[in-house]
Design an enzyme around this catalytic site. Sequence first.
Site, PDB file in Angstrom:
ATOM      1  N   SER A 183     -22.391 -15.068  11.596  1.00  0.00           N
ATOM      2  CA  SER A 183     -21.791 -13.879  11.006  1.00  0.00           C
ATOM      3  C   SER A 183     -21.878 -13.941   9.485  1.00  0.00           C
ATOM      4  O   SER A 183     -21.538 -14.975   8.879  1.00  0.00           O
ATOM      5  CB  SER A 183     -20.314 -13.832  11.468  1.00  0.00           C
ATOM      6  OG  SER A 183     -19.622 -12.785  10.854  1.00  0.00           O
ATOM      7  N   SER A 230     -19.435  -2.241   2.364  1.00  0.00           N
ATOM      8  CA  SER A 230     -18.609  -1.117   1.923  1.00  0.00           C
ATOM      9  C   SER A 230     -17.915  -1.334   0.591  1.00  0.00           C
ATOM     10  O   SER A 230     -17.604  -0.375  -0.098  1.00  0.00           O
ATOM     11  CB  SER A 230     -17.575  -0.779   2.985  1.00  0.00           C
ATOM     12  OG  SER A 230     -16.645  -1.830   3.100  1.00  0.00           O
ATOM     13  N   ARG A 280       0.826  -1.208   0.000  1.00  0.00           N
ATOM     14  CA  ARG A 280       0.000   0.000   0.000  1.00  0.00           C
ATOM     15  C   ARG A 280       0.862   1.260   0.000  1.00  0.00           C
ATOM     16  O   ARG A 280       1.759   1.396   0.827  1.00  0.00           O
ATOM     17  CB  ARG A 280      -0.904   0.014   1.233  1.00  0.00           C
ATOM     18  CG  ARG A 280      -1.928  -1.086   1.142  1.00  0.00           C
ATOM     19  CD  ARG A 280      -2.692  -1.307   2.416  1.00  0.00           C
ATOM     20  NE  ARG A 280      -3.635  -2.393   2.177  1.00  0.00           N
ATOM     21  CZ  ARG A 280      -4.859  -2.448   2.650  1.00  0.00           C
ATOM     22  NH1 ARG A 280      -5.310  -1.502   3.424  1.00  0.00           N
ATOM     23  NH2 ARG A 280      -5.652  -3.446   2.354  1.00  0.00           N
ATOM     24  N   THR A 330      -8.169   6.086  26.842  1.00  0.00           N
ATOM     25  CA  THR A 330      -8.627   7.463  27.021  1.00  0.00           C
ATOM     26  C   THR A 330      -9.831   7.735  26.121  1.00  0.00           C
ATOM     27  O   THR A 330      -9.876   7.272  24.977  1.00  0.00           O
ATOM     28  CB  THR A 330      -7.472   8.429  26.683  1.00  0.00           C
ATOM     29  OG1 THR A 330      -6.393   8.132  27.574  1.00  0.00           O
ATOM     30  CG2 THR A 330      -7.879   9.880  26.844  1.00  0.00           C
ATOM     31  N   THR A 373     -20.593   4.633  12.923  1.00  0.00           N
ATOM     32  CA  THR A 373     -19.355   5.413  13.027  1.00  0.00           C
ATOM     33  C   THR A 373     -19.686   6.895  13.018  1.00  0.00           C
ATOM     34  O   THR A 373     -20.711   7.312  12.468  1.00  0.00           O
ATOM     35  CB  THR A 373     -18.400   5.082  11.862  1.00  0.00           C
ATOM     36  OG1 THR A 373     -17.182   5.793  12.066  1.00  0.00           O
ATOM     37  CG2 THR A 373     -18.966   5.483  10.519  1.00  0.00           C
ATOM     38  N   LYS A 415     -17.654   8.771   9.047  1.00  0.00           N
ATOM     39  CA  LYS A 415     -17.938   8.748   7.612  1.00  0.00           C
ATOM     40  C   LYS A 415     -18.977   9.846   7.306  1.00  0.00           C
ATOM     41  O   LYS A 415     -18.601  10.985   7.189  1.00  0.00           O
ATOM     42  CB  LYS A 415     -18.320   7.336   7.187  1.00  0.00           C
ATOM     43  CG  LYS A 415     -17.147   6.362   7.545  1.00  0.00           C
ATOM     44  CD  LYS A 415     -17.269   5.024   6.945  1.00  0.00           C
ATOM     45  CE  LYS A 415     -16.310   3.985   7.532  1.00  0.00           C
ATOM     46  NZ  LYS A 415     -14.897   4.257   7.530  1.00  0.00           N
TER      47      LYS A 415
HETATM   48  C1  LIG Z   1     -18.486  -2.059   7.860  1.00  0.00           C
HETATM   49  C2  LIG Z   1     -17.492  -1.310   8.681  1.00  0.00           C
HETATM   50  N1  LIG Z   1     -17.603  -1.361  10.021  1.00  0.00           N
HETATM   51  C3  LIG Z   1     -16.738  -0.697  10.806  1.00  0.00           C
HETATM   52  C4  LIG Z   1     -15.732   0.077  10.269  1.00  0.00           C
HETATM   53  C5  LIG Z   1     -14.803   0.824  11.169  1.00  0.00           C
HETATM   54  O1  LIG Z   1     -15.234   2.147  11.299  1.00  0.00           O
HETATM   55  P1  LIG Z   1     -14.196   3.305  11.655  1.00  0.00           P
HETATM   56  O2  LIG Z   1     -13.568   3.745  10.377  1.00  0.00           O
HETATM   57  O3  LIG Z   1     -15.009   4.343  12.325  1.00  0.00           O
HETATM   58  O4  LIG Z   1     -13.187   2.692  12.590  1.00  0.00           O
HETATM   59  C6  LIG Z   1     -15.582   0.166   8.874  1.00  0.00           C
HETATM   60  C7  LIG Z   1     -14.522   1.002   8.279  1.00  0.00           C
HETATM   61  O5  LIG Z   1     -14.504   1.347   7.151  1.00  0.00           O
HETATM   62  C8  LIG Z   1     -16.488  -0.559   8.061  1.00  0.00           C
HETATM   63  O6  LIG Z   1     -16.389  -0.524   6.728  1.00  0.00           O
END
Ligand SMILES: Cc1ncc(COP(=O)(O)O)c(C=O)c1O
Length: 469
Positions: free
Chosen positions: A200, A252, A84, A341, A308, A311
Amino acid sequence: MYGTKKKALFRHNWRSAELPLHFGLGSGTLKCMAMTHTQILIHVWWPSDTRSSHLTSIDKATAMDTSTHFEKLLADMKLDGRYRTFAELERMAGAFPTALWHRPDGERQQVTVWCSNDYLGMGQHPDVLAAMHQAIDLSGAGAGGTRNISGTNHQHVALEAELADLHGKQAALIFTSGWISNLAALGTLGRVLPDCVIFSDAQNHNSMIEGIRRSGAEKHIFRHNDAAHLNELMSAVDPARPKIVAFESVYSMDGDIAPIAALCDVADRHGAITYLDEVHAVGLYGPQGGGIAERDGLAHRLTIIEGTLAKAFGVIGGYVSGPALLIDVIRSMAESFIFTTSLCPHLAAGALAAIRHVRSHPEDRAQQAKNAACLKAMLRDAGLPVLDTPSHILPVIVGDAHLCRRITERLIAEHAIYVQPINYPTVARGEERLRLTPTPFHTKAHMRALVDALVAIGHDLGWPAIRHA
Ligand SMILES: Cc1ncc(COP(=O)(O)O)c(C=O)c1O
């Protein structure tokens, strides 16, 4: 403490121990790293500059071996196209989706960003910036401690109340990232429920996988978005055992959407807790931006909704929302919540401002959806292999890691367009892609420039899926 660490050293690979040492010359630290049961690397670190590190001859030989090993690991990644490289960007508040790219030759150049997860540009919204400035002036930079020890700030409590309300849940709990929220919540629930079984989805995100792994619970993987397979797997497990069904709403990398109602039907039939990751949906779907579950009137069927703040809400942090009892269990027992923290107050204040704005401005997500539809049609018309997703995520399949990288290198160098190549292990080998995320701020001109550049580069590189006129 001494005894525990010493034991770990000889039981496991790659465990390290630090032992205080006292010699005639002064005191230092003995660091031991057991690489295998028979190889032991010993460094003596001295506190003074002039005696900073003394390696024994055994150490030097071993250290050279490890370097060779590490170099080979990276060389293999480069060969595979998996290595990467990060584009060094300087985001420009007020100019979204434009950013400054620090080029390898040291020059800076404006580029259009087409792969940001700041889906609505909230990371630069004046309300968010004002709330963050104000919180810094009021409360300073850091949080002051863990949530338990002086680190629960007023902004955290207000944000948790807002999130619970957004998802129609009794309570919410925030974490330093979405990744940590999945690790903490799934890791804790799977661990504390006696004899728990977790089901899952095959395409679940790494953070869910790690949470499930960490819980130590028995795990069954159901085929992606396949409610019948989930039912088959659940039927084979003792009905008396506690169960959790974990899945995402918007995936995603493929941009597809889970059949939430069908999965909840199966989970209900087997008396399971339902756990939904709405990371790529919160802020973007539903009348108030509560996600796909809100859009489809299903939020009440999910025991826990995870999301989250990084995003569509444009800041950083993650959260879970759900019944007060479960949230209290996670709050009380999750190590990745307890021993770290808390989020800086200004980040919580910024996220709160973003959520409030997003809830009351559906026109932003409507414009984003319109732009995503428009770009998808333009890509398709140009013969580019875009997946027909029902979400804002537009994957354009390349299918080869090196080609994917070359396309993106030329996009940025020749067309001032930044798209990060998505290669293994983020997607399976052979499914390498460009992942485009249109925002409300991408204009028709941005889209035209992107599509024309992709067609021109594809033509040059013989990108096979392009139909050449
Ligand atoms: C489906 C999914 N869950 C959780 C996360 C993690 O989220 P964060 O970026 O806030 O750590 C991601 C990150 O892209 C994600 O795609």
